[in-house]
Design an enzyme around this catalytic site. Structure first.
Site, short mmCIF file in Angstrom:
data_model
loop_
_atom_site.label_atom_id
_atom_site.label_comp_id
_atom_site.label_asym_id
_atom_site.label_seq_id
_atom_site.Cartn_x
_atom_site.Cartn_y
_atom_site.Cartn_z
N LYS A 113 0.84 -1.22 0.00
CA LYS A 113 0.00 0.00 0.00
C LYS A 113 0.87 1.26 0.00
CE LYS A 113 -1.78 1.50 4.06
NZ LYS A 113 -1.49 2.91 4.37
N ASN A 114 1.89 1.26 0.85
CA ASN A 114 2.68 2.48 1.00
C ASN A 114 3.63 2.73 -0.16
OD1 ASN A 114 1.36 3.01 3.34
ND2 ASN A 114 3.07 2.55 4.71
N ARG A 166 -4.33 10.56 4.71
CA ARG A 166 -3.27 11.56 4.78
C ARG A 166 -2.35 11.50 3.56
NH1 ARG A 166 0.34 14.36 8.10
NH2 ARG A 166 2.39 13.83 7.35
N CYS A 205 -4.29 13.35 13.49
CA CYS A 205 -4.48 11.95 13.14
C CYS A 205 -4.36 11.13 14.40
CB CYS A 205 -3.42 11.58 12.13
SG CYS A 205 -3.23 9.85 11.88
N ARG A 246 1.29 14.72 13.20
CA ARG A 246 1.73 14.52 11.82
C ARG A 246 1.59 15.76 10.93
NH1 ARG A 246 -0.45 8.71 9.89
NH2 ARG A 246 1.48 8.56 8.74
N PRO A 247 2.39 16.78 11.19
CA PRO A 247 2.34 17.96 10.33
C PRO A 247 2.94 17.69 8.95
CG PRO A 247 4.09 18.18 11.95
CD PRO A 247 3.38 16.87 12.23
N ASP A 266 5.06 20.13 7.55
CA ASP A 266 6.03 21.22 7.39
C ASP A 266 7.25 20.83 6.54
OD1 ASP A 266 6.41 19.55 9.63
OD2 ASP A 266 7.91 20.91 10.45
N LEU A 267 7.71 19.58 6.67
CA LEU A 267 8.89 19.19 5.89
C LEU A 267 8.59 19.15 4.39
CD1 LEU A 267 10.63 16.32 7.92
CD2 LEU A 267 10.86 18.78 8.15
N ASP A 299 5.35 0.80 11.77
CA ASP A 299 4.12 0.13 11.33
C ASP A 299 4.05 -1.33 11.76
OD1 ASP A 299 3.25 2.45 10.20
OD2 ASP A 299 3.63 1.88 8.12
N ILE A 313 9.10 7.21 16.30
CA ILE A 313 8.63 7.91 15.09
C ILE A 313 7.37 8.75 15.37
CG2 ILE A 313 7.95 7.63 12.66
CD1 ILE A 313 10.75 6.56 13.13
N ARG A 352 -8.35 -0.68 5.42
CA ARG A 352 -7.49 0.32 4.76
C ARG A 352 -6.14 -0.27 4.40
NH1 ARG A 352 -6.28 5.40 7.83
NH2 ARG A 352 -5.08 5.61 5.93
C1 UD1 Z 1 4.67 6.91 6.10
C2 UD1 Z 1 3.78 5.70 6.00
C3 UD1 Z 1 3.30 5.28 7.39
C4 UD1 Z 1 4.50 5.06 8.31
C5 UD1 Z 1 5.42 6.28 8.30
C6 UD1 Z 1 6.71 6.06 9.08
C7 UD1 Z 1 2.76 5.99 3.84
C8 UD1 Z 1 1.53 6.26 3.05
N1 UD1 Z 1 2.65 6.03 5.16
O1 UD1 Z 1 3.90 7.97 6.65
O2 UD1 Z 1 2.55 4.06 7.26
O3 UD1 Z 1 4.05 4.86 9.63
O4 UD1 Z 1 5.79 6.61 6.95
O5 UD1 Z 1 7.39 4.96 8.57
O6 UD1 Z 1 3.80 5.67 3.29
N2 UD1 Z 1 6.72 14.73 10.22
C9 UD1 Z 1 6.79 16.07 10.51
N3 UD1 Z 1 6.64 16.95 9.47
C10 UD1 Z 1 6.45 16.54 8.20
C11 UD1 Z 1 6.38 15.17 7.91
C12 UD1 Z 1 6.54 14.27 8.96
O7 UD1 Z 1 6.98 16.48 11.66
O8 UD1 Z 1 6.32 17.39 7.31
C13 UD1 Z 1 6.90 13.75 11.33
C14 UD1 Z 1 5.67 12.87 11.53
O9 UD1 Z 1 4.72 13.50 12.36
C15 UD1 Z 1 6.30 11.65 12.17
C16 UD1 Z 1 7.65 11.55 11.48
O10 UD1 Z 1 7.91 12.84 10.94
O11 UD1 Z 1 6.47 11.86 13.54
C17 UD1 Z 1 7.75 10.54 10.35
O12 UD1 Z 1 6.66 10.71 9.48
P1 UD1 Z 1 6.75 10.32 7.94
O13 UD1 Z 1 7.94 9.48 7.70
O14 UD1 Z 1 6.61 11.57 7.15
O15 UD1 Z 1 5.45 9.45 7.78
P2 UD1 Z 1 4.41 9.47 6.60
O16 UD1 Z 1 5.10 9.70 5.30
O17 UD1 Z 1 3.25 10.32 6.94
#
Ligand code: UD1
Length: 427
Positions: free
Chosen positions: A22-23, A100, A124, A129-130, A132-133, A314, A336, A406
């Site tokens: 899925k991811n 998301r 969420c 889970r912002p 910003d990055l 996960d 994470i 999902r």
């Molecule tokens: C993806 C996966 C999810 C998995 C996660 C971590 C998909 C569709 N989903 O989610 O199943 O649990 O990777 O392996 O692939 N963060 C920020 N700012 C940002 C982006 C992220 O602070 O702009 C933080 C998040 O809140 C979290 C951490 O960074 O604490 C890692 O998140 P991220 O790797 O971005 O997860 P997703 O891509 O949302």
């Protein structure tokens, strides 16, 4: 609302086919927006999130044709996605709220059409889970970002420009969005501290097949030389390593012997190491991976979630279910997401002995769990309750199955084929 009922206590034996990831599938589908030519993706899982992404892409004007429904829905879906002219560059609240990963359309839209409006994903269940990055990466590539009425509006009317992007910490989604956007930017982009998850490698390989030039695939530094346009391609989605790990835990927790087919041993990574520590045997076979636990009790093991190649967040809830029936104590640390222990109270209702202290959970193994009515608030938490139910004495009901749907294709069928007494109850 559907529920799953499990009558525990049966050791699983047999073969479980693993679906496409899925991811990996979600960002690959978003990548179709990068070209006006057809992107054909095969081995897509039959999941609600995939349908949500189809809906979103269709809303954005992508022509979607579907086949591969042969074999009674047991083979992966094949989708051909053709993003001709956009109908709108807006990803609406209703779809982003559901999933998301909708935010992954932002990079491709911005890169190809010079603008993207995406509803801000709300809070969420597994943390704030912002994004910003993601937005910082777009800004580095020259986009202007505004927030208006709950939407992020990114624009780059003169196109994106290659840049150096240094992520302060690893983000899977931000790496994917930045990588896709950079493929159509003018000049070279370096992404440092990039995520290295196999799903990112899968996306990069597909982008290369579409004509992108990317160096450093599979490493923490990606170098992307932007192209004027990308072209048609056909790509097969990799196997779902989280589904693989989940069913491996199902085999281990029941003391069973299961072959996981259509997957790769190499995708197991840190999950395989922990399973070995708990006393399971994990073997590479021609068909995929064989996992069994035939002698002795489950042993305790300490686990810390980390970006790939570390232990995946996960899989944290599932491994906790296994460690809950070990003969020792284990410490599970979640690095994470800040709020990813919602399965703990539910596992405790089934007799587990788990205490959470900040980002760590101390799991003291118990001899037996007992079946209960349970409810989970996210996908992996839900499946951990199914796993606990497989090992528990008596009946377990897992409510709110839509979370499971999902991320797990036909979970009850796959488990039942190995002897589990599990059924879906429809109200
Ligand atoms: C993806 C996966 C999810 C998995 C996660 C971590 C998909 C569709 N989903 O989610 O199943 O649990 O990777 O392996 O692939 N963060 C920020 N700012 C940002 C982006 C992220 O602070 O702009 C933080 C998040 O809140 C979290 C951490 O960074 O604490 C890692 O998140 P991220 O790797 O971005 O997860 P997703 O891509 O949302």
């Amino acid at each position: 609302m559907d529920r799953i009922r499990i009558k525990g206590g049966v050791a699983l034996n047999g073969t479980i086919p693993i679906s496409g990831a899925k991811n990996a599938a979600l960002p690959l589908m978003a990548a179709s927006l990068l070209t006006g030519e057809a992107l054909t993706l095969s081995n897509l899982p039959h999941l609600v999130d995939i349908s949500t992404m189809v809906q979103l892409l269709a809303e954005l004007g992508v022509e979607v044709s579907m086949n591969g429904m042969t074999g009674g829905g047991h083979t992966g879906r094949v989708l051909t996605l053709t993003a001709g002219e956009p109908e709108t560059a807006t990803a609406p609240y209703d779809l982003v709220r559901k999933m998301r990963a909708s935010v992954l359309v932002m990079g491709p839209l911005l890169a190809r059409w010079g603008e993207a409006r995406v509803s801000l994903p709300g809070g969420c269940a597994i943390g704030t889970r912002p994004i910003d990055l993601h937005l910082d990466a777009f800004k580095a590539l020259g986009a202007e970002i505004e927030l208006e009425e709950g939407y992020v509006y990114a624009k780059a009317p003169k196109g994106l420009k290659g840049a150096k992007i240094l992520f302060p910490f690893v983000s899977v989604g931000a790496t994917e969005n930045a990588m896709m956007a950079a493929c159509l930017a003018d000049g070279e982009t370096i992404i440092a501290n990039a995520a290295r998850e196999p799903e990112i490698t899968d996306l990069a390989n597909c982008l290369v097949a579409m004509g992108a030039e990317i160096d450093g695939i599979g490493t923490g530094t990606l170098a992307i030389r932007g192209k004027k346009a990308l072209h048609a391609a056909h790509h097969t989605v990799i196997a779902d390593r989280i589904e693989t790990g989940t069913y491996a835990v199902a085999a281990a927790i029941t003391g069973g012997d299961v072959t996981l087919a259509n997957t790769q041993f190499e995708l197991f990574g840190a999950v395989g190491d922990i399973l070995l520590k708990t006393g399971a045997t994990v073997e590479k076979t021609d068909a995929g991976v064989r996992i069994r636990r035939d002698t002795g009790p489950v042993k305790g093991a300490d686990v810390m979630t980390e970006p790939y190649p570390g232990f995946p967040t996960d899989m944290q809830a599932q491994i906790m279910a296994l460690l809950a029936v070990s003969n020792g104590a284990s410490m599970i640390t979640e690095t994470i997401f800040e709020n990813r222990f919602m399965h703990v109270p539910e596992l405790c209702r089934m007799g587990a002995d788990i205490n959470v202290h900040g980002a760590s959970a101390i799991v003291r193994g118990v001899k037996k769990l007992s079946g209960a009515q349970t409810m989970a608030t996210d996908l992996r938490a839900s499946v951990s309750l199914v796993l606990a139910g497989l090992a528990a004495k008596g009946d377990t009901i897992v409510n709110r199955v839509y979370h499971l749907d999902r991320g797990y294709e036909r979970v009850e069928e796959k488990l039942a084929a190995c002897g589990a007494r599990v059924e879906r109850l429809q109200d």
